[in-house]
Write an enzyme that holds these catalytic residues in place. Structure first.
Site, mmCIF file in Angstrom:
data_model
loop_
_atom_site.group_PDB
_atom_site.id
_atom_site.type_symbol
_atom_site.label_atom_id
_atom_site.label_comp_id
_atom_site.label_asym_id
_atom_site.label_seq_id
_atom_site.Cartn_x
_atom_site.Cartn_y
_atom_site.Cartn_z
ATOM 1 N N GLU A 278 10.028 52.969 25.057
ATOM 2 C CA GLU A 278 10.833 51.277 26.082
ATOM 3 C C GLU A 278 10.292 51.472 27.985
ATOM 4 O O GLU A 278 9.607 50.618 27.880
ATOM 5 C CB GLU A 278 12.187 52.395 26.427
ATOM 6 N N TRP A 281 7.745 49.263 26.860
ATOM 7 C CA TRP A 281 8.187 47.949 27.235
ATOM 8 C C TRP A 281 7.396 46.940 29.200
ATOM 9 O O TRP A 281 6.581 46.120 28.946
ATOM 10 C CB TRP A 281 9.042 47.674 26.964
ATOM 11 N N TRP A 309 16.331 21.339 25.999
ATOM 12 C CA TRP A 309 17.401 22.398 26.357
ATOM 13 C C TRP A 309 18.718 21.672 26.679
ATOM 14 O O TRP A 309 18.084 20.255 27.426
ATOM 15 C CB TRP A 309 16.965 22.823 27.833
ATOM 16 N N ASN A 347 21.553 47.020 28.623
ATOM 17 C CA ASN A 347 19.920 46.426 27.713
ATOM 18 C C ASN A 347 20.642 46.013 26.711
ATOM 19 O O ASN A 347 20.461 44.612 26.398
ATOM 20 C CB ASN A 347 19.249 47.797 27.190
ATOM 21 N N TRP A 365 16.453 29.063 29.564
ATOM 22 C CA TRP A 365 15.717 30.897 29.876
ATOM 23 C C TRP A 365 15.687 31.028 30.966
ATOM 24 O O TRP A 365 16.355 31.812 31.995
ATOM 25 C CB TRP A 365 15.094 31.230 28.845
ATOM 26 N N TRP A 388 13.811 37.602 29.023
ATOM 27 C CA TRP A 388 14.165 36.182 28.650
ATOM 28 C C TRP A 388 13.372 35.865 27.870
ATOM 29 O O TRP A 388 13.771 35.182 27.042
ATOM 30 C CB TRP A 388 13.866 35.643 30.039
HETATM 31 C C1 LIG Z 1 17.467 39.627 29.584
HETATM 32 C C2 LIG Z 1 16.911 41.166 30.249
HETATM 33 C C3 LIG Z 1 16.676 41.243 31.319
HETATM 34 C C4 LIG Z 1 15.755 42.417 31.268
HETATM 35 N N1 LIG Z 1 16.061 42.088 33.258
HETATM 36 C C5 LIG Z 1 15.255 43.987 33.358
HETATM 37 C C6 LIG Z 1 15.001 43.589 34.668
HETATM 38 O O1 LIG Z 1 14.697 42.293 35.854
HETATM 39 N N2 LIG Z 1 14.216 44.763 34.852
HETATM 40 C C7 LIG Z 1 13.755 45.480 34.142
HETATM 41 O O2 LIG Z 1 13.145 47.150 34.632
HETATM 42 N N3 LIG Z 1 14.463 45.671 32.969
HETATM 43 C C8 LIG Z 1 15.235 44.409 32.649
HETATM 44 N N4 LIG Z 1 15.246 45.020 30.939
HETATM 45 C C9 LIG Z 1 15.112 46.111 30.335
HETATM 46 C C10 LIG Z 1 16.220 46.809 30.250
HETATM 47 O O3 LIG Z 1 17.349 46.000 30.362
HETATM 48 C C11 LIG Z 1 16.345 47.591 31.591
HETATM 49 O O4 LIG Z 1 15.094 48.402 31.803
HETATM 50 C C12 LIG Z 1 16.972 48.580 30.871
HETATM 51 O O5 LIG Z 1 18.874 48.654 30.836
HETATM 52 C C13 LIG Z 1 17.638 50.042 32.132
HETATM 53 O O6 LIG Z 1 18.776 50.532 31.683
HETATM 54 P P1 LIG Z 1 17.486 52.108 31.697
HETATM 55 O O7 LIG Z 1 17.018 52.544 32.923
HETATM 56 O O8 LIG Z 1 18.850 53.337 31.266
HETATM 57 O O9 LIG Z 1 16.827 52.073 30.233
HETATM 58 P P2 LIG Z 1 16.250 53.363 29.446
HETATM 59 O O10 LIG Z 1 16.569 53.100 27.894
HETATM 60 O O11 LIG Z 1 16.270 54.643 29.905
HETATM 61 O O12 LIG Z 1 14.227 53.049 29.595
HETATM 62 C C14 LIG Z 1 14.053 53.435 30.651
HETATM 63 C C15 LIG Z 1 13.312 52.465 30.942
HETATM 64 O O13 LIG Z 1 12.069 51.659 30.460
HETATM 65 C C16 LIG Z 1 12.109 50.619 30.872
HETATM 66 N N5 LIG Z 1 12.484 50.137 29.752
HETATM 67 C C17 LIG Z 1 13.760 50.199 29.021
HETATM 68 N N6 LIG Z 1 13.997 48.773 28.639
HETATM 69 C C18 LIG Z 1 13.547 48.134 28.797
HETATM 70 C C19 LIG Z 1 12.923 46.603 28.177
HETATM 71 N N7 LIG Z 1 13.235 46.088 26.773
HETATM 72 N N8 LIG Z 1 11.668 46.172 29.063
HETATM 73 C C20 LIG Z 1 11.553 47.220 30.264
HETATM 74 N N9 LIG Z 1 10.943 47.770 30.223
HETATM 75 C C21 LIG Z 1 11.911 48.189 29.702
HETATM 76 C C22 LIG Z 1 13.177 50.274 32.652
HETATM 77 O O14 LIG Z 1 11.878 50.676 33.299
HETATM 78 C C23 LIG Z 1 14.130 51.336 31.641
HETATM 79 O O15 LIG Z 1 14.546 51.640 32.916
HETATM 80 C C24 LIG Z 1 15.576 43.683 30.485
HETATM 81 C C25 LIG Z 1 16.057 42.977 29.382
HETATM 82 C C26 LIG Z 1 17.211 41.830 28.838
HETATM 83 C C27 LIG Z 1 17.349 41.733 27.406
#
Ligand SMILES: Cc1cc2nc3c(=O)[nH]c(=O)nc-3n(C[C@H](O)[C@H](O)[C@H](O)COP(=O)(O)OP(=O)(O)OC[C@H]3O[C@@H](n4cnc5c(N)ncnc54)[C@H](O)[C@@H]3O)c2cc1C
Length: 470
Positions: A278, A281, A309, A347, A365, A388
């Site tokens: 993750e 990503w 749209w 997420n 979007w 997005w």
């Molecule tokens: C529509 C949408 C918009 C999002 N916008 C953002 C945003 O503006 N900023 C953001 O940091 N994340 C974003 N995310 C990704 C993700 O939802 C968050 O990083 C995550 O919810 C953060 O919670 P956590 O630190 O507990 O995640 P954990 O599951 O603990 O993951 C650890 C770290 O991995 C990274 N990560 C995890 N999943 C993703 C992912 N899908 N894409 C990119 N990085 C990821 C983040 O840095 C996160 O803190 C978005 C996801 C979606 C579906």
């Protein structure tokens, strides 16, 4: 000009420890002036009560105290960095300004302008890698091109981490404290009220600023990371790390996080591997935004610029209902309530809410992207845009157009007892969970709760037609 005096400009790296740019400045100089600039070109457009500004403010306070312990001092200034930084460099006659790289197009334009202003006076802006483990063109495909598919990027990224120990190096700033020199006069922070912002109860939102907050959140997560693959999609429990805002503002070094993982957990464990994937990503989207900056303004797959749209009043009504948590789909409304009240959103909930806006309500979007940018505590342009575009199927490595998240089945799978829904929509506490997954199957409408804004089956067909027309 004093070749041995430098400025360290703190930005998305709100910490004193293991900080690449600070380390570079201290290594190259006898005197380092540390500065943080409250940037009014960004702040002036924000609401007075902004959780992120409060988080930044408290983190600056802590970073200032940490620098003071190391023999340095943080100078807090406000204004437009494009003026403030060159002026400070001139006043102290420094040769170099060190800062950690930022990959967002607007930040790059700012840095280019500052770099040019400094160069006109024979000074230099030195940018170093800190925000991510591997950046820009450090992970390229065999044909030397940036990766646009996640899985091959992930494999190459892992390989590089395995081969190059230097990636996780500790840029130990404490050991170089003697190079701070005489601190400049000036405040080490500026009161929030003077900056035009309200104080916010961060504790009440479970937001713990600074490196101390980041390390606390990380320690707690280490105790449960082994279960990550089992718990990460469960909407009702905190099964993810909660490190998002810390990674966004750099309160803890990503290198420190990875070094600690290596020390404390079995990196062959599924949960640990899943979590590292993750984090990758984040790095994938960061290099994508850097290498293909046009994604900030439109679809990566350019053919989708023509998507038809929903427009005009209908689009506005749908968007307003989505933002206002009044779509009549409880799982979507719970997610949007969580976002509106706290700036956080799980997420899985982001995926459901985003897919609903784009594929079921047929709203562009970019409207959703902009709303998340305004509200999310962890807002990061690369990750927000990348996700997005993933949901909208317009991105570099996106889900196929006909993969459409069904809010009812998502609700049943990830919130079976409707605990998440009831937590954020307490007025629905007495309603049976099955009726919250599919309220339209209930004999009587749910009192004081809106009817579904669109009919799901009809919206699904409309979505398929919209994408098929391309
Ligand atoms: C529509 C949408 C918009 C999002 N916008 C953002 C945003 O503006 N900023 C953001 O940091 N994340 C974003 N995310 C990704 C993700 O939802 C968050 O990083 C995550 O919810 C953060 O919670 P956590 O630190 O507990 O995640 P954990 O599951 O603990 O993951 C650890 C770290 O991995 C990274 N990560 C995890 N999943 C993703 C992912 N899908 N894409 C990119 N990085 C990821 C983040 O840095 C996160 O803190 C978005 C996801 C979606 C579906």
């Amino acid at each position: 000009m004093n070749d041995r005096r430098s400025i360290f400009w703190m930005r998305r790296d709100l910490r004193a420890h293991d900080n690449t740019a600070l380390h570079a400045a201290l290594s190259a100089s006898d005197e380092v002036i540390c500065v943080f600039v409250y940037d009014h070109t960004i702040l002036d457009d924000l609401p007075k009560a902004d959780r992120r500004v409060a988080f930044i403010h408290a983190s600056v306070e802590e970073a200032g105290a940490a620098l003071a312990k190391m023999g340095g001092k943080l100078l807090a200034l406000e204004g437009d960095p494009k003026k403030v930084i060159p002026e400070l460099a001139r006043r102290h006659d420094v040769r170099r300004v060190f800062a950690n790289d930022d990959y967002e197009p607007e930040a790059r334009r700012r840095d280019d302008a500052i770099g040019e202003a400094l160069a006109r006076e024979d000074r230099e802006l030195v940018l170093t890698k800190d925000q991510v483990l591997l950046h820009k063109d450090e992970v390229l495909s065999q044909s030397n091109a940036p990766y646009t598919r996640f899985t091959p990027y992930y494999r190459a990224w892992l390989k590089r981490l395995g081969e190059d120990e230097g990636v996780l190096r500790d840029f130990d700033t404490a050991a170089l404290g003697k190079h701070f020199g005489t601190p400049p006069t000036g405040p080490s922070n500026i009161p929030l009220a003077r900056l035009g912002f309200d104080d916010i109860d961060l504790d009440g939102l479970n937001l713990y600023p600074g490196t101390s907050g980041a390390r606390r959140v990380f320690r707690e997560f280490l105790g449960k990371i082994g279960d990550y693959m089992k718990t990460r999609n469960d909407l009702a429990i905190p099964g993810t790390s909660g490190l998002d805002i810390h990674l966004r503002f750099g309160t803890m070094s990503i290198r420190e996080i990875f070094r600690e993982l290596g020390k404390h957990v079995d990196t062959r464990n599924d949960g640990v591997n899943g979590w590292i994937r993750e984090v990758c990503w984040r790095e994938f989207f960061s290099q994508l935004l850097h290498n293909v900056p046009r994604v900030a303004d439109g679809p990566y797959l350019e053919k989708y610029a023509k998507l038809d749209w929903v427009k005009g009043g209908a689009s506005k009504r749908r968007l307003d209902a989505w933002k206002g948590a009044a779509t009549g789909y409880p799982i979507v409304d719970a997610a949007m309530t969580q976002l509106n009240q706290t700036g956080a959103m799980h997420n899985r909930a982001r995926l459901i809410a985003a897919s609903f806006l784009v594929k079921i309500l047929g709203v562009d979007w970019r409207e959703g992207e902009a709303y998340f940018a305004l509200k999310l505590n962890d807002y990061d342009q690369a990750s927000n845009n990348g996700n997005w575009q993933w949901v909208a199927s317009t991105g570099a490595d996106a889900q196929p157009p006909y993969r459409i998240f069904n809010p009812s089945s998502q609700s049943k799978s990830y919130d079976p007892d409707a605990r998440y829904i009831k937590h954020w929509l307490p007025a629905l506490e007495s309603i049976e969970a099955r009726h919250l997954h599919e309220p339209w199957l209930r004999e009587e409408p749910i009192p004081d709760y809106p009817a579904p804004i669109v009919d799901y089956a009809a919206a699904l067909e409309e979505c398929k037609r919209r994408y098929a027309a391309i």
